[in-house]
Design a protein around this motif. Structure first.
Motif, mmCIF file in Angstrom:
data_model
loop_
_atom_site.group_PDB
_atom_site.id
_atom_site.type_symbol
_atom_site.label_atom_id
_atom_site.label_comp_id
_atom_site.label_asym_id
_atom_site.label_seq_id
_atom_site.Cartn_x
_atom_site.Cartn_y
_atom_site.Cartn_z
ATOM 1 N N ARG A 35 -5.508 11.294 -10.687
ATOM 2 C CA ARG A 35 -4.966 11.637 -9.371
ATOM 3 C C ARG A 35 -5.477 10.647 -8.331
ATOM 4 N NH1 ARG A 35 -6.401 15.295 -4.910
ATOM 5 N NH2 ARG A 35 -4.470 16.033 -3.935
ATOM 6 N N ALA A 36 -4.568 10.197 -7.488
ATOM 7 C CA ALA A 36 -4.936 9.356 -6.348
ATOM 8 C C ALA A 36 -4.944 10.239 -5.102
ATOM 9 C CB ALA A 36 -3.940 8.220 -6.178
ATOM 10 N N HIS A 37 -6.015 10.128 -4.325
ATOM 11 C CA HIS A 37 -6.104 10.999 -3.145
ATOM 12 C C HIS A 37 -6.832 10.275 -2.006
ATOM 13 C CE1 HIS A 37 -10.274 11.793 -4.526
ATOM 14 N NE2 HIS A 37 -9.714 11.812 -5.730
ATOM 15 N N ARG A 38 -6.489 10.701 -0.799
ATOM 16 C CA ARG A 38 -7.107 10.142 0.410
ATOM 17 C C ARG A 38 -7.377 11.307 1.346
ATOM 18 N NH1 ARG A 38 -3.137 7.362 2.472
ATOM 19 N NH2 ARG A 38 -3.476 5.532 1.168
ATOM 20 N N GLY A 39 -8.677 11.552 1.592
ATOM 21 C CA GLY A 39 -9.023 12.662 2.468
ATOM 22 C C GLY A 39 -8.577 14.001 1.930
ATOM 23 N N GLY A 40 -8.504 14.131 0.623
ATOM 24 C CA GLY A 40 -8.095 15.389 -0.001
ATOM 25 C C GLY A 40 -6.608 15.492 -0.250
ATOM 26 N N ALA A 41 -5.814 14.631 0.355
ATOM 27 C CA ALA A 41 -4.360 14.664 0.172
ATOM 28 C C ALA A 41 -3.949 13.679 -0.916
ATOM 29 C CB ALA A 41 -3.654 14.317 1.476
ATOM 30 N N GLY A 42 -2.964 14.070 -1.729
ATOM 31 C CA GLY A 42 -2.487 13.208 -2.794
ATOM 32 C C GLY A 42 -1.780 11.986 -2.255
ATOM 33 N N VAL A 43 -1.919 10.865 -2.975
ATOM 34 C CA VAL A 43 -1.248 9.617 -2.600
ATOM 35 C C VAL A 43 -0.162 9.360 -3.635
ATOM 36 C CG1 VAL A 43 -1.509 7.143 -2.221
ATOM 37 C CG2 VAL A 43 -3.352 8.721 -1.551
ATOM 38 N N ALA A 44 1.089 9.462 -3.212
ATOM 39 C CA ALA A 44 2.209 9.303 -4.136
ATOM 40 C C ALA A 44 2.625 7.845 -4.258
ATOM 41 C CB ALA A 44 3.396 10.136 -3.650
ATOM 42 N N GLY A 45 3.273 7.528 -5.392
ATOM 43 C CA GLY A 45 3.853 6.211 -5.600
ATOM 44 C C GLY A 45 2.862 5.097 -5.830
ATOM 45 N N LEU A 46 1.622 5.406 -6.168
ATOM 46 C CA LEU A 46 0.615 4.376 -6.388
ATOM 47 C C LEU A 46 0.584 3.971 -7.865
ATOM 48 C CD1 LEU A 46 -1.727 2.756 -5.068
ATOM 49 C CD2 LEU A 46 -3.266 4.595 -5.822
ATOM 50 N N GLY A 47 0.677 2.688 -8.136
ATOM 51 C CA GLY A 47 0.595 2.197 -9.501
ATOM 52 C C GLY A 47 -0.854 2.173 -9.968
ATOM 53 N N VAL A 48 -1.143 2.843 -11.078
ATOM 54 C CA VAL A 48 -2.505 2.962 -11.597
ATOM 55 C C VAL A 48 -2.572 2.309 -12.974
ATOM 56 C CG1 VAL A 48 -4.361 4.552 -12.278
ATOM 57 C CG2 VAL A 48 -2.849 5.123 -10.341
ATOM 58 N N VAL A 49 -3.522 1.418 -13.153
ATOM 59 C CA VAL A 49 -3.727 0.752 -14.440
ATOM 60 C C VAL A 49 -4.809 1.505 -15.209
ATOM 61 C CG1 VAL A 49 -4.419 -1.377 -15.608
ATOM 62 C CG2 VAL A 49 -3.051 -1.482 -13.499
ATOM 63 N N LEU A 50 -4.480 1.876 -16.442
ATOM 64 C CA LEU A 50 -5.405 2.614 -17.303
ATOM 65 C C LEU A 50 -5.895 1.692 -18.414
ATOM 66 C CD1 LEU A 50 -3.275 5.852 -17.686
ATOM 67 C CD2 LEU A 50 -5.165 5.487 -16.082
ATOM 68 N N GLU A 51 -7.173 1.752 -18.698
ATOM 69 C CA GLU A 51 -7.743 0.926 -19.770
ATOM 70 C C GLU A 51 -8.661 1.781 -20.638
ATOM 71 O OE1 GLU A 51 -10.111 -3.310 -20.466
ATOM 72 O OE2 GLU A 51 -9.568 -2.649 -18.452
ATOM 73 N N ASP A 72 2.437 14.724 -5.737
ATOM 74 C CA ASP A 72 1.139 15.312 -5.377
ATOM 75 C C ASP A 72 -0.024 14.354 -5.642
ATOM 76 O OD1 ASP A 72 1.104 15.291 -8.122
ATOM 77 O OD2 ASP A 72 0.381 17.355 -8.339
ATOM 78 N N GLY A 73 0.296 13.097 -5.986
ATOM 79 C CA GLY A 73 -0.722 12.099 -6.251
ATOM 80 C C GLY A 73 -1.228 12.083 -7.681
ATOM 81 N N SER A 74 -0.689 12.974 -8.535
ATOM 82 C CA SER A 74 -1.156 13.068 -9.912
ATOM 83 C C SER A 74 -0.142 12.488 -10.887
ATOM 84 C CB SER A 74 -1.422 14.535 -10.296
ATOM 85 O OG SER A 74 -2.416 15.096 -9.479
ATOM 86 N N VAL A 75 -0.643 12.054 -12.069
ATOM 87 C CA VAL A 75 0.239 11.575 -13.120
ATOM 88 C C VAL A 75 -0.485 11.695 -14.460
ATOM 89 C CG1 VAL A 75 -0.526 9.169 -12.853
ATOM 90 C CG2 VAL A 75 1.691 9.665 -13.909
ATOM 91 N N SER A 76 0.269 12.055 -15.473
ATOM 92 C CA SER A 76 -0.291 12.140 -16.822
ATOM 93 C C SER A 76 -0.603 10.743 -17.353
ATOM 94 C CB SER A 76 0.688 12.833 -17.769
ATOM 95 O OG SER A 76 0.266 12.703 -19.116
ATOM 96 N N CYS A 77 -1.685 10.644 -18.098
ATOM 97 C CA CYS A 77 -2.044 9.353 -18.698
ATOM 98 C C CYS A 77 -1.339 9.137 -20.037
ATOM 99 C CB CYS A 77 -3.560 9.281 -18.891
ATOM 100 S SG CYS A 77 -4.472 9.315 -17.334
ATOM 101 N N GLY A 78 -0.472 10.051 -20.420
ATOM 102 C CA GLY A 78 0.252 9.909 -21.682
ATOM 103 C C GLY A 78 -0.595 10.364 -22.860
#
Length: 418
Positions: A35-51, A72-78
Motif C-alpha cells: 500500500r502507498a500512503h501519504r498522511g494516512g491516505a492512500g496514494v492511487a496510480g503509483l507504480g511500485v517495483v517489487l523485488e 485506496d492505494g493498495s495493490v496485490s503483489c500477485g
C-alpha cells in the motif's frame, strides 16, 4: 519481520499488509499486499517495483514485478512462489519519491506430528525440508530440532533410536554422532546433549545410550557385548520382582550368526534357550525388536530359560517386512508390530498373545510403519480406520508419550511436488 519505512521527502511511504508471509515449499503466497500512503491516505496510480530474494519468484520465474496501486492505494503483489528447497527471503517495494519497505518471506515448516490413538495431525516447528527423526525431533542441515524448543544440537551426522533411559529415569535418550566423530546423547528431559563417556570416536549410534564401536556394544563407558554383527529395536519390557525403574531388551546377532539379547539396565547378555533347539531361530536370524527375530519369513520369539508366559519359537509365518514395534495406540501394556506378508497383505502382530491378524482399510503392498500404521503412495493408513495423513514423504520413529502408556507421536515430513 516487516520493516517500518522511513518517509521520503514527498511524505509518501510504502508498507506491506503484514508479515512475515509463509507458505509450504512449492506453494504460493497470494495474500501479499503493498500500500502507498501519504498522511494516512492512500496514494492511487503509483507504480511500485517489487523485488524478491532467497529463491522466491513470481509467475514466470522472475524475481521482479511492477504493480500499480488502486483507488485506496493498495495493490496485490500477485502470486509469489516458494522455492522447493525452502528457506527464507524478502520482498522489497520501491517507488519514485516514496520510502521503500521490505517484508520477510518464509517457507512454512512442513514437518508434522501424527498423534495416536485418534490420528490427529499438527504442524511441527521444524525447518522446511527437515528429516523426521523420532517423536517430536527433526534433523535439518545437521541441526537437531525439537518441536516447540528449536535447535538442540548442531553438526549431527548420524542418529540411532530414541528410547527410554534404562533405570529409574523417566527421560528418553537419543544417541548421536557429530561431525567431529564424538558420540553424544540427547536427553529429552533437559533438552541438552552430553558426550557419551568411554565411547570411541566414530561409533555408530544404536539406541538410548548404546553405541556400536566396530563389533563391540558400548554403554556407559563399558563394553556390554562383543562380536556384534547386527542389532534390532530396543523395547521396554515389564520388570518383575522388587526392582524399580524401566528395563529394556535389545536383540542382536553375533558375528557367528547366533542370536542374543542385551538386557538393560543390567547389561546382561542373554543366550536364548531356543537357539539350536527345534523351532528356535536359526543362525543368521535377523534381530527385529525386543525378543523377536526373523528368518525365512518366520517370526521367532525367544526367552531366557526356555519358558515364556505366551510361548516361544515360531509365532508368525509368511512375514516379508516389518515396521517399529510400539505400544498399542488404544490399549496400554499391549504392543503391536505392523508387518507386510509375503502376499503383500498388511497385518498386525499382537505381542501379548503372539497373534497375527489381518489389517483392514490398508492397501496391498503398503510399507509397515509402526503400531497399526502403514504408508502407501504418500498416505499413512491406520488399521480399520483408513487414511490418517496425506502428502507424506517420510516417517520417523514413533515414541510413546508416557511410560507404559498407549499414546504415540510419529513425526512426518510433507511430500513436495513442484
Amino acid at each position: 519481520m516487516t520493516t517500518t519505512p522511513v518517509f521520503a521527502a514527498s511524505g509518501t511511504a510504502l508498507s506491506f499488509s503484514g508479515g512475515p508471509f509463509e507458505a509450504p515449499r512449492c506453494g504460493t503466497l497470494d495474500a501479499v499486499v503493498v500500500r502507498a500512503h501519504r498522511g494516512g491516505a492512500g496514494v492511487a496510480g503509483l507504480g511500485v517495483v517489487l523485488e524478491l530474494s532467497g529463491g522466491f519468484t513470481f509467475d514466470g520465474a522472475t524475481t521482479t514485478s511492477t504493480v500499480v496501486t488502486g483507488p485506496d492505494g493498495s495493490v496485490s503483489c500477485g502470486s509469489v512462489r516458494v522455492p522447493a528447497e525452502g528457506g527464507t527471503g524478502t520482498i522489497t517495494a520501491t517507488a519514485a519519491g516514496a520510502a521503500s519497505s521490505t517484508a520477510s518471506l518464509n517457507a512454512a515448516a512442513d514437518g508434522r506430528l501424527l498423534s495416536l490413538p485418534h490420528g490427529t495431525l499438527r504442524t511441527a516447528s521444524a525447518p522446511a525440508g527437515a528429516t523426521p527423526v523420532a517423536g517430536d525431533l527433526f534433523l535439518a542441515g545437521g541441526v537437531l530440532h525439537r518441536d516447540g524448543v528449536g535447535a538442540v544440537q548442531h553438526d549431527v551426522v548420524a542418529f540411532g533410536q530414541l528410547a527410554g533411559a534404562p533405570g529409574a529415569s523417566t527421560a528418553a535418550l537419543l544417541p548421536l554422532r557429530t561431525s567431529d566423530g564424538i558420540a553424544r546423547v540427547f536427553d529429552t528431559a533437559t533438552n541438552t546433549c552430553f558426550a557419551a563417556a568411554g565411547v570411541p570416536a566414530g561409533a555408530v549410534p544404536v539406541a538410548a545410550d548404546v553405541f556400536l564401536a566396530g563389533t563391540s556394544m558400548v554403554r556407559g563407558g563399558a563394553v556390554v557385548a562383543t562380536d556384534v554383527a547386527a542389532v534390532g529395536q530396543m523395547i521396554e519390557r515389564e520388570r518383575s520382582g522388587p526392582a524399580a525403574g524401566r528395563a529394556y531388551d535389545l536383540p542382536f546377532r553375533r558375528t557367528d550368526g547366533a542370536p542374543r539379547v542385551l538386557r538393560s539396565p543390567e547389561n546382561e547378555v542373554v543366550v536364548p534357550a531356543e537357539y539350536g533347539a527345534p523351532g528356535g531361530p536359526p543362525a543368521g536370524a535377523v534381530p527385529v525388536a525386543g525378543d523377536l527375530f526373523w528368518a525365512d519369513g518366520r517370526l521367532y520369539r525367544v526367552s531366557r530359560d526356555g519358558t515364556h508366559p505366551f510361548g516361544t519359537g515360531v509365532v508368525a509365518t509368511g512375514i516379508a517386512a516389518w515396521g517399529a514395534l510400539t505400544p498399542h495406540p488404544y490399549f496400554a501394556r499391549e504392543q503391536l508390530l505392523p508387518v507386510r506378508q509375503d502376499t503383500g497383505a498388511a497385518a498386525v502382530f499382537m505381542v501379548s498373545g503372539n497373534a497375527l491378524r489381518a489389517a483392514t482399510a490398508v492397501p496391498t503392498g503398503a510399507t509397515p510403519v509402526a503400531a497399526d500404521l502403514f504408508l502407501a503412495g504418500g498416505v499413512v493408513y491406520q488399521d480399520a480406520v483408513g487414511a490418517v495423513a496425506r502428502q507424506v514423504a517420510a516417517t520417523g520413529h514413533p515414541f510413546a508419550v508416557a511410560a507404559a502408556g498407549s499414546s504415540l507421536i510419529v513425526p512426518l515430513s510433507t511430500a513436495v511436488a513442484c
